[in-house]
Motif scaffolding. Sequence first.
Motif, PDB file in Angstrom:
ATOM      1  N   GLU A   1      -9.972  25.230 -33.596  1.00 41.87           N
ATOM      2  CA  GLU A   1     -11.236  24.921 -32.938  1.00 41.87           C
ATOM      3  C   GLU A   1     -11.918  23.669 -33.478  1.00 41.87           C
ATOM      4  O   GLU A   1     -12.907  23.210 -32.905  1.00 41.87           O
ATOM      5  CB  GLU A   1     -12.203  26.108 -33.084  1.00 41.87           C
ATOM      6  CG  GLU A   1     -12.699  26.370 -34.506  1.00 41.87           C
ATOM      7  CD  GLU A   1     -11.771  27.267 -35.313  1.00 41.87           C
ATOM      8  OE1 GLU A   1     -12.185  27.689 -36.404  1.00 41.87           O
ATOM      9  OE2 GLU A   1     -10.646  27.540 -34.840  1.00 41.87           O
TER      10      GLU A   1
ATOM     11  N   LEU B   1      -3.064  16.396 -34.533  1.00 36.68           N
ATOM     12  CA  LEU B   1      -4.162  15.466 -34.790  1.00 36.68           C
ATOM     13  C   LEU B   1      -3.631  14.130 -35.290  1.00 36.68           C
ATOM     14  O   LEU B   1      -4.098  13.065 -34.865  1.00 36.68           O
ATOM     15  CB  LEU B   1      -5.107  16.079 -35.825  1.00 36.68           C
ATOM     16  CG  LEU B   1      -6.306  15.228 -36.234  1.00 36.68           C
ATOM     17  CD1 LEU B   1      -7.231  14.978 -35.048  1.00 36.68           C
ATOM     18  CD2 LEU B   1      -7.073  15.896 -37.379  1.00 36.68           C
TER      19      LEU B   1
ATOM     20  N   ASP C   1      -2.247  12.248 -32.287  1.00 34.17           N
ATOM     21  CA  ASP C   1      -3.110  12.109 -31.113  1.00 34.17           C
ATOM     22  C   ASP C   1      -3.402  10.627 -30.859  1.00 34.17           C
ATOM     23  O   ASP C   1      -4.032   9.961 -31.676  1.00 34.17           O
ATOM     24  CB  ASP C   1      -4.416  12.867 -31.346  1.00 34.17           C
ATOM     25  CG  ASP C   1      -5.289  12.934 -30.112  1.00 34.17           C
ATOM     26  OD1 ASP C   1      -5.129  12.089 -29.203  1.00 34.17           O
ATOM     27  OD2 ASP C   1      -6.153  13.834 -30.044  1.00 34.17           O
TER      28      ASP C   1
ATOM     29  N   SER D   1     -12.937  19.885 -34.164  1.00 30.73           N
ATOM     30  CA  SER D   1     -12.889  18.618 -33.436  1.00 30.73           C
ATOM     31  C   SER D   1     -13.499  17.549 -34.320  1.00 30.73           C
ATOM     32  O   SER D   1     -14.568  17.752 -34.911  1.00 30.73           O
ATOM     33  CB  SER D   1     -13.674  18.727 -32.127  1.00 30.73           C
ATOM     34  OG  SER D   1     -13.680  17.497 -31.447  1.00 30.73           O
ATOM     35  N   PHE D   2     -12.837  16.401 -34.426  1.00 35.97           N
ATOM     36  CA  PHE D   2     -13.250  15.385 -35.377  1.00 35.97           C
ATOM     37  C   PHE D   2     -13.800  14.113 -34.750  1.00 35.97           C
ATOM     38  O   PHE D   2     -14.352  13.282 -35.440  1.00 35.97           O
ATOM     39  CB  PHE D   2     -12.067  15.011 -36.275  1.00 35.97           C
ATOM     40  CG  PHE D   2     -11.673  16.085 -37.246  1.00 35.97           C
ATOM     41  CD1 PHE D   2     -12.328  16.212 -38.455  1.00 35.97           C
ATOM     42  CD2 PHE D   2     -10.652  16.971 -36.939  1.00 35.97           C
ATOM     43  CE1 PHE D   2     -11.983  17.202 -39.355  1.00 35.97           C
ATOM     44  CE2 PHE D   2     -10.288  17.967 -37.830  1.00 35.97           C
ATOM     45  CZ  PHE D   2     -10.959  18.079 -39.048  1.00 35.97           C
ATOM     46  N   GLY D   3     -13.612  13.897 -33.468  1.00 32.09           N
ATOM     47  CA  GLY D   3     -14.085  12.663 -32.863  1.00 32.09           C
ATOM     48  C   GLY D   3     -13.001  11.599 -32.812  1.00 32.09           C
ATOM     49  O   GLY D   3     -11.855  11.826 -33.197  1.00 32.09           O
TER      50      GLY D   3
ATOM     51  N   ASN E   1      -1.448  22.142 -35.804  1.00 28.67           N
ATOM     52  CA  ASN E   1      -2.735  21.526 -35.466  1.00 28.67           C
ATOM     53  C   ASN E   1      -2.926  20.214 -36.224  1.00 28.67           C
ATOM     54  O   ASN E   1      -3.406  19.224 -35.658  1.00 28.67           O
ATOM     55  CB  ASN E   1      -3.881  22.486 -35.776  1.00 28.67           C
ATOM     56  CG  ASN E   1      -3.780  23.779 -34.992  1.00 28.67           C
ATOM     57  OD1 ASN E   1      -3.372  23.788 -33.840  1.00 28.67           O
ATOM     58  ND2 ASN E   1      -4.137  24.888 -35.623  1.00 28.67           N
TER      59      ASN E   1
ATOM     60  N   SER F   1     -14.552  12.967 -40.582  1.00 26.54           N
ATOM     61  CA  SER F   1     -14.957  12.213 -39.394  1.00 26.54           C
ATOM     62  C   SER F   1     -16.087  11.244 -39.705  1.00 26.54           C
ATOM     63  O   SER F   1     -16.663  10.658 -38.789  1.00 26.54           O
ATOM     64  CB  SER F   1     -15.378  13.169 -38.272  1.00 26.54           C
ATOM     65  OG  SER F   1     -16.463  13.980 -38.699  1.00 26.54           O
TER      66      SER F   1
ATOM     67  N   VAL G   1      -7.105   9.353 -31.178  1.00 30.74           N
ATOM     68  CA  VAL G   1      -7.827   9.446 -32.450  1.00 30.74           C
ATOM     69  C   VAL G   1      -7.257   8.413 -33.421  1.00 30.74           C
ATOM     70  O   VAL G   1      -6.087   8.492 -33.805  1.00 30.74           O
ATOM     71  CB  VAL G   1      -7.714  10.853 -33.070  1.00 30.74           C
ATOM     72  CG1 VAL G   1      -8.427  10.900 -34.417  1.00 30.74           C
ATOM     73  CG2 VAL G   1      -8.279  11.903 -32.124  1.00 30.74           C
TER      74      VAL G   1
END
Length: 212
Positions: free
Chosen positions: A22, A75, A78, A24-26, A71, A52, A81
């Motif tokens: 769940e 990331l 991604d 989220s880092f931006g 996960n 972040s 990101v």
Amino acid sequence: MAKTLFTPAGAIHLHVQDLPPELSFGPVIAVDTETMGLDPRRDRLCLVQISSGDGVAHLVQIVPGSGPSPNLKALMEDPGVAKLFHFARFDVAALHQGIGATVAPVRCTKIASKLVRTYTDRHGLKDLCRDLLGVEISKQQQTSDWGAPDLTPEQCAYAASDVLHLHALWARLEALLKREGRLELAEACFRFLPARGELDLLGYEDPDIFAH
């Protein structure tokens, strides 16, 4: 469940093996790694630090035999990101070897510093934090045992300090790169870093295939 520590620099959340789904880092995250040594082919990945830029650090302890880190890997791969590192060449190799991630896109404050701060040979993270931000960080825990099953609060605080200042450093260095007309050159270097890490893992660090 994450263990949470509170330090003067900010909050630290310690996870085992993977990030919670769940989180989220931006669009821009700071990343660092701790390993058992300085050869990513030999020395295993022990810890991955992420921030972040909000004063909060998430540490992922990689435990041998505990399975994949889907996960964390997602990331790191991604494309939406950007990952900020200091000496990304080592970290992208360690992450590729440790969790199978091909890390991109990448930015590196050490490369940026070397491109624009040609008046000095001091490009370490401690030097940059002091010279550009007026912040003193400690390197006392740098050579501690990162493979220990239980990390100390001092180790966690040290590991977090390596990512908590990278956003501010990048802002200063990006401005210098633009001022000196070297941002496009820096970006070309950054795009090559994942391949440079794979070359290192294949043993092409010595001899360097770019040497004569």
